[in-house]
Design a protein around this motif. Structure first.
Motif, PDB file in Angstrom:
ATOM      1  N   TYR A   1     -34.363   2.199   1.668  1.00 31.31           N
ATOM      2  CA  TYR A   1     -35.019   0.894   1.516  1.00 31.31           C
ATOM      3  C   TYR A   1     -34.722   0.264   0.156  1.00 31.31           C
ATOM      4  O   TYR A   1     -35.084  -0.893  -0.090  1.00 31.31           O
ATOM      5  N   LEU A   2     -34.077   0.999  -0.730  1.00 30.75           N
ATOM      6  CA  LEU A   2     -33.735   0.453  -2.049  1.00 30.75           C
ATOM      7  C   LEU A   2     -32.443  -0.347  -1.921  1.00 30.75           C
ATOM      8  O   LEU A   2     -31.339   0.184  -2.047  1.00 30.75           O
TER       9      LEU A   2
ATOM     10  N   GLU B   1     -38.918   0.088   8.551  1.00 29.53           N
ATOM     11  CA  GLU B   1     -38.197  -1.158   8.790  1.00 29.53           C
ATOM     12  C   GLU B   1     -37.900  -1.338  10.277  1.00 29.53           C
ATOM     13  O   GLU B   1     -37.899  -0.378  11.057  1.00 29.53           O
TER      14      GLU B   1
ATOM     15  N   CYS C   1     -52.054   2.783   2.971  1.00 26.14           N
ATOM     16  CA  CYS C   1     -51.166   2.882   1.822  1.00 26.14           C
ATOM     17  C   CYS C   1     -51.956   2.923   0.518  1.00 26.14           C
ATOM     18  O   CYS C   1     -53.056   2.385   0.426  1.00 26.14           O
TER      19      CYS C   1
ATOM     20  N   CYS D   1     -47.020  -0.705  -6.660  1.00 28.76           N
ATOM     21  CA  CYS D   1     -46.255   0.379  -6.049  1.00 28.76           C
ATOM     22  C   CYS D   1     -44.793   0.036  -6.270  1.00 28.76           C
ATOM     23  O   CYS D   1     -44.438  -1.138  -6.381  1.00 28.76           O
TER      24      CYS D   1
ATOM     25  N   ARG E   1     -42.496  -0.099  -4.282  1.00 29.61           N
ATOM     26  CA  ARG E   1     -41.942  -0.885  -3.190  1.00 29.61           C
ATOM     27  C   ARG E   1     -42.070  -2.393  -3.427  1.00 29.61           C
ATOM     28  O   ARG E   1     -41.537  -3.196  -2.661  1.00 29.61           O
TER      29      ARG E   1
ATOM     30  N   SER F   1     -36.449  -3.037  -4.236  1.00 26.78           N
ATOM     31  CA  SER F   1     -36.967  -2.518  -2.972  1.00 26.78           C
ATOM     32  C   SER F   1     -37.126  -3.596  -1.904  1.00 26.78           C
ATOM     33  O   SER F   1     -37.501  -3.288  -0.780  1.00 26.78           O
TER      34      SER F   1
ATOM     35  N   CYS G   1     -46.425   0.796   5.508  1.00 28.59           N
ATOM     36  CA  CYS G   1     -46.064   0.708   4.097  1.00 28.59           C
ATOM     37  C   CYS G   1     -46.421  -0.691   3.624  1.00 28.59           C
ATOM     38  O   CYS G   1     -45.959  -1.684   4.194  1.00 28.59           O
TER      39      CYS G   1
ATOM     40  N   GLY H   1     -45.514  -2.305   0.996  1.00 29.02           N
ATOM     41  CA  GLY H   1     -44.350  -3.042   0.530  1.00 29.02           C
ATOM     42  C   GLY H   1     -43.544  -3.615   1.681  1.00 29.02           C
ATOM     43  O   GLY H   1     -43.063  -4.749   1.619  1.00 29.02           O
ATOM     44  N   GLU H   2     -43.388  -2.839   2.757  1.00 29.69           N
ATOM     45  CA  GLU H   2     -42.679  -3.342   3.932  1.00 29.69           C
ATOM     46  C   GLU H   2     -43.488  -4.439   4.616  1.00 29.69           C
ATOM     47  O   GLU H   2     -42.923  -5.423   5.111  1.00 29.69           O
TER      48      GLU H   2
ATOM     49  N   ASP I   1     -42.674  -7.458   2.601  1.00 27.41           N
ATOM     50  CA  ASP I   1     -41.288  -7.889   2.733  1.00 27.41           C
ATOM     51  C   ASP I   1     -41.006  -8.497   4.106  1.00 27.41           C
ATOM     52  O   ASP I   1     -40.195  -9.420   4.236  1.00 27.41           O
TER      53      ASP I   1
END
Length: 400
Positions: free
Chosen positions: A31-32, A210, A264, A281, A283, A288, A337, A339-340, A343
């Motif tokens: 994911y990075l 993802e 999370c 975080c 992420r 990320s 997640c 962060g996901e 995103d």
């Protein structure tokens, strides 16, 4: 962990150092998306971060310093210097945490046997935890975990597996983390059993969050997990080994009145990058994120902006889930997640839960039910259920 006024919180603090965005590998599922060899933390930023931590969280009963990348052991000299400085300053300030701390490193394992890494481990052996990522068999590992800059997609399995015996000798109860993507579903069973054969007793394994899943992946996933369940039960591995896919108390309805916790830990940890920026975080750092801007909540010079942090402290299951997720009959254990979520959201919000793994979770629940039903039938037939329940191995892995 809540961020309160200076010295006010006595909980254990978890700080994540993004010491480099470089890595030897170019894992296909990583994911990075912004890895590079230019952004590396300096000693000055590392020192300022430790000064901030020991000042802001001076009453904390414990401190955990997590070092990630990229590949953190590319910056072992910096990590070693940061850890030494933390120990000396915590002792000089007579803080509670001066003898209650841990250094965690998440590594691809390639540099594990290098002299500088080994010196660091020996120096901190009572306070260090190291997780090496090995994805399973050579076939599965090399499918995704490849060296960067090569035209032949050279896998890294041989470079990692040679260091596993030393790692298991030095890190008691060492555990690995396996990632599942669409392409490697057919190799789940053989990979978990292979990791057991290497001497790894705990395999923490999860699907990528993802949206990469194809039609029919959930069916193949369920089949592999059921085959793995048969192998673990028929082979008696359940007495001494753990696979996180098989967890007894998942796949049940959730009641927002009774259990409305956020899955999370974003907002209850603190990540710092090479420029000294703080994130809820890692992420939420730019490297990320595919489509959103970085979400910075402060820096080492000015501290944490509590107004930017506050939305994370109000997150719970129901505020970010669709009604379908809230009413789902197998909602428990369905992960996400933060962060996901951010995103993948339609707007720059942290309150829109991504549901890309919905079918995969439901497939896991069906296989999980099969596993526990079969296991307990076997144990009852053999008169061993009570003994197993009193002594069954438990996972040491954090939820997030």
């Amino acid at each position: 962990m809540e961020y309160r006024d200076r010295g006010g919180s006595k909980s254990i603090k978890n700080i994540i150092f993004i010491v480099t965005k470089d890595c030897q590998l170019a894992c296909k599922y990583c994911y990075l998306v912004g890895k590079n060899s230019n952004e590396k933390m300096t000693w000055e930023i590392g020192k300022q971060t430790i000064d901030y931590i020991l000042n802001e969280f001076s009453q904390s009963k414990g401190i955990i310093l997590d070092f990630i990348g990229g590949e953190p052991f590319l910056e072992i000299e910096l990590i070693d210097r940061i850890c030494d400085y933390f120990k000396v300053e915590a002792y000089k300030k007579e803080l509670v945490c001066f003898n209650n701390y841990r250094f965690n490193v998440s590594t691809n394992g390639i540099n594990y046997n290098s002299p500088k890494v080994q010196e660091f481990i020996c120096k901190n052996k009572k306070h260090v935890s190291i997780g090496i990522t090995i994805d399973g068999t050579k076939r599965k590992h090399d499918l995704n975990r490849i060296w960067k800059g090569t035209n032949k997609e050279r896998g890294s399995y041989d470079d990692v597996v040679k260091n596993i015996p030393l790692w298991l000798e030095q890190i008691p109860n060492a555990e690995t983390k396996v990632t599942i993507s669409s392409a490697d579903i057919p190799y789940i069973k053989e990979s978990v059993l292979h990791l057991y054969s290497l001497g790894i007793h705990e395999v923490n394994i999860n699907c990528v969050f993802e949206d990469v899943w194809k039609e029919g992946d959930d069916r193949l996933f369920e089949e592999q997990l059921m085959e793995l369940a048969d192998a673990i039960i028929d082979g008696g591995y359940y007495n001494d080994y753990v696979c996180s896919f098989f967890t007894e108390h998942i796949g049940k309805p959730m009641d927002c009145q009774m259990d409305n916790q956020n899955w999370c830990g974003a907002g209850k940890m603190l990540a710092v990058d090479a420029e000294g920026n703080f994130y809820p975080c890692m992420r939420f750092a730019k490297y990320s994120l595919r489509s959103k801007d970085a979400l910075i909540i402060g820096n080492v010079r000015d501290g944490i902006d509590k107004n930017k942090l506050r939305p994370f402290l109000t997150l719970d299951r129901c505020t970010q889930s669709t009604q379908e997720c809230i009413d789902c009959e197998v909602a428990s254990g369905c992960a996400w997640c933060q962060g996901e979520n951010y995103d993948a959201a339609d707007t720059p919000t942290i309150y829109q839960r991504s549901t890309a793994i919905c079918k995969m979770h439901k497939a896991r629940v069906r296989a999980n039910n099969y596993y526990w039903n079969k296991l307990y039938r076997k144990l009852e037939k053999e008169g061993e259920r009570e003994a197993f329940e009193n002594n069954k191995p438990k996972s040491n892995a954090p939820k997030c």
